[in-house]
Design a protein around this motif. Sequence first.
Motif, PDB file in Angstrom:
ATOM      1  N   LEU A 148       0.625  -1.211   0.193  1.00 30.10           N
ATOM      2  CA  LEU A 148       0.004  -0.265   0.217  1.00 30.10           C
ATOM      3  C   LEU A 148       1.052   1.403   0.134  1.00 30.10           C
ATOM      4  CD1 LEU A 148      -2.555  -1.334   2.660  1.00 30.10           C
ATOM      5  CD2 LEU A 148      -2.727  -0.999   0.323  1.00 30.10           C
ATOM      6  N   ALA A 156       1.610   2.054  -3.729  1.00 29.07           N
ATOM      7  CA  ALA A 156       0.689   2.331  -4.208  1.00 29.07           C
ATOM      8  C   ALA A 156       0.613   3.602  -4.105  1.00 29.07           C
ATOM      9  CB  ALA A 156      -0.629   1.392  -3.784  1.00 29.07           C
ATOM     10  N   ASP A 157       0.794   4.207  -2.608  1.00 33.38           N
ATOM     11  CA  ASP A 157       0.774   5.345  -2.456  1.00 33.38           C
ATOM     12  C   ASP A 157       1.800   6.372  -2.788  1.00 33.38           C
ATOM     13  OD1 ASP A 157      -2.092   4.790  -1.376  1.00 33.38           O
ATOM     14  OD2 ASP A 157      -1.369   4.755   0.793  1.00 33.38           O
TER      15      ASP A 157
END
Length: 562
Positions: free
Chosen positions: A262, A265-266
């Motif tokens: 994550l 992805a961020d």
Amino acid sequence: MPTAPPQGTALGLARLAPAGTAVSLVCATVAIGTSLLFPSLLAHAVDRTLTGATPTGTLVLLTAVLLLRVLADTGSGLARTSVMTRVAASQRYRLLRQVFDLGLPGLRRYPAGDLVSRMTGNAATSAGAVPVLVEILVVSVVSLAGLGALSLIDWRLGAVFLAGAAPSALLLWRETHSSYRSYERYAELQGTIAARLADALAGSRTIRASGTAAREVTRILEPLPKLARYGMENWGILRTVAWQAELALTGIRVAVLLVAGLGVADGRMSAGEFLAASMYLTFALGFLDQVHHVVYLREVQASTNRVAEVLAARPQARADCSSVLPPGPGALSFRRVTVRLQDQLVLDCADLEVPAGAAVALVGRSGAGKTSLALLAARLIDPDSGTVVIDGVDAALVDPVHLRQEISYAFDRPVLLGRTIREALTYGRPETSSAEVEYAARVAEADAFIRRLPQGFDTALDDTAFSGGELQRLGLARAVAHGRRILVLDDAMSSLDTATEAKVAEALTEHLAGRTRLLVAHRATTAARADLVAWLDGGRIRACAPHDVLWATEAGYCAVFA
């Protein structure tokens, strides 16, 4: 988290192999450094490659780090073997020395089979403590460093890791903590079986003659069901810990990698940082992979405690033993000596005067204390109270080595030590001349059968089988060759036929006149040839007089031989 054996155990064992332990620690330090450096360098190389740069310098460093890690692992393996070998050898040497220091009381406390179990299996297992503790130390440091690296990459990764690792570590510690008692009982039962087996082997002829082999097998293996139960408990604990550790590893890995994914992805993390985080996660999880080592340490702890129990035993307290016996004829006095063996009163304030140069027979029923009294002369055992005096000197003040040069023993079951018959007869006295050896053999009526052997006195013991009577005559010859002022014969003619026993007794009387002789006697003929007979009954000297006098006046004395 991993736990160590009792305080001081690891340090004490490490001192037995300081060089190997030092090399292990150096190799461990190098391994820690290379392990922590590798992910960072790899992540740097990946990021440079993704940006189009050439990571030549980084790849060279990676290669050097890998080579250094290989060398560290190789050195660690060699050091591990060296440490385990030296520690096991030192433990066995110390145990052997301790057994001799404890003497006969120690052998009664620890049966021979049990000592063999401690000296072989337990000593070898305890030798693994240092290498395993070094490995656990390395993994623990790497785990902490891996956790720190994860937190530096993204604090969320460290938080997720701790949330899963802390309760898992506590659960696994509780599971492994219960394994110590099982290992301890398992080792004790192994020692019990070994002790019973050694006893049965020593009495194998009696067992076969009595037709009780099946009964003895049952007796020896009686603890086997309990042994199997504790063994299964150990395997059950290991099985439970293994699947719980694997489940925890998988769960923590998935959670941390999910948070890291994550982050990529961020945009909080780069691809190289994700790769580094996955590698540091493996390092951080290393402590859970050490669960099998923690369980093994419980076995090490139980084995180490069994070795330490014998090493911690203390011989009977003795006064300063630096004196030597002055020249003398061999007068021997037992003054109010009391001996207790395993809380049983064997001798009770016994008094006996053995005149210098006399032959004194010790007679009494089984358990009367004859052998114990004979063993007191050269301090093979020490009295609980009372004194033994030799030519006016308290034997407790005499150096045991000097004392045993002045007193020689022949036992009912002699053990021949050495490569040849000559070495066996001079064992402990290599300075004994050939003339003295041959004279002793003639006195013991052993000269004739020795000379019939292929190499005579130089015949190898391994190439010769002796009968019980021949062994006893060789034991007598060794005692005659060794002794100076006092000769102690502990039922040393029990295996001789009547004619040979008469010849040996006559030779001992004629050729050893002037040497003090103490004879544990079970035959009336042996007692009759002695100058005096000390009749023991209930741990006390009931009477001391010539055999003829006691035979004519004491019905209880006659009943001893009946």
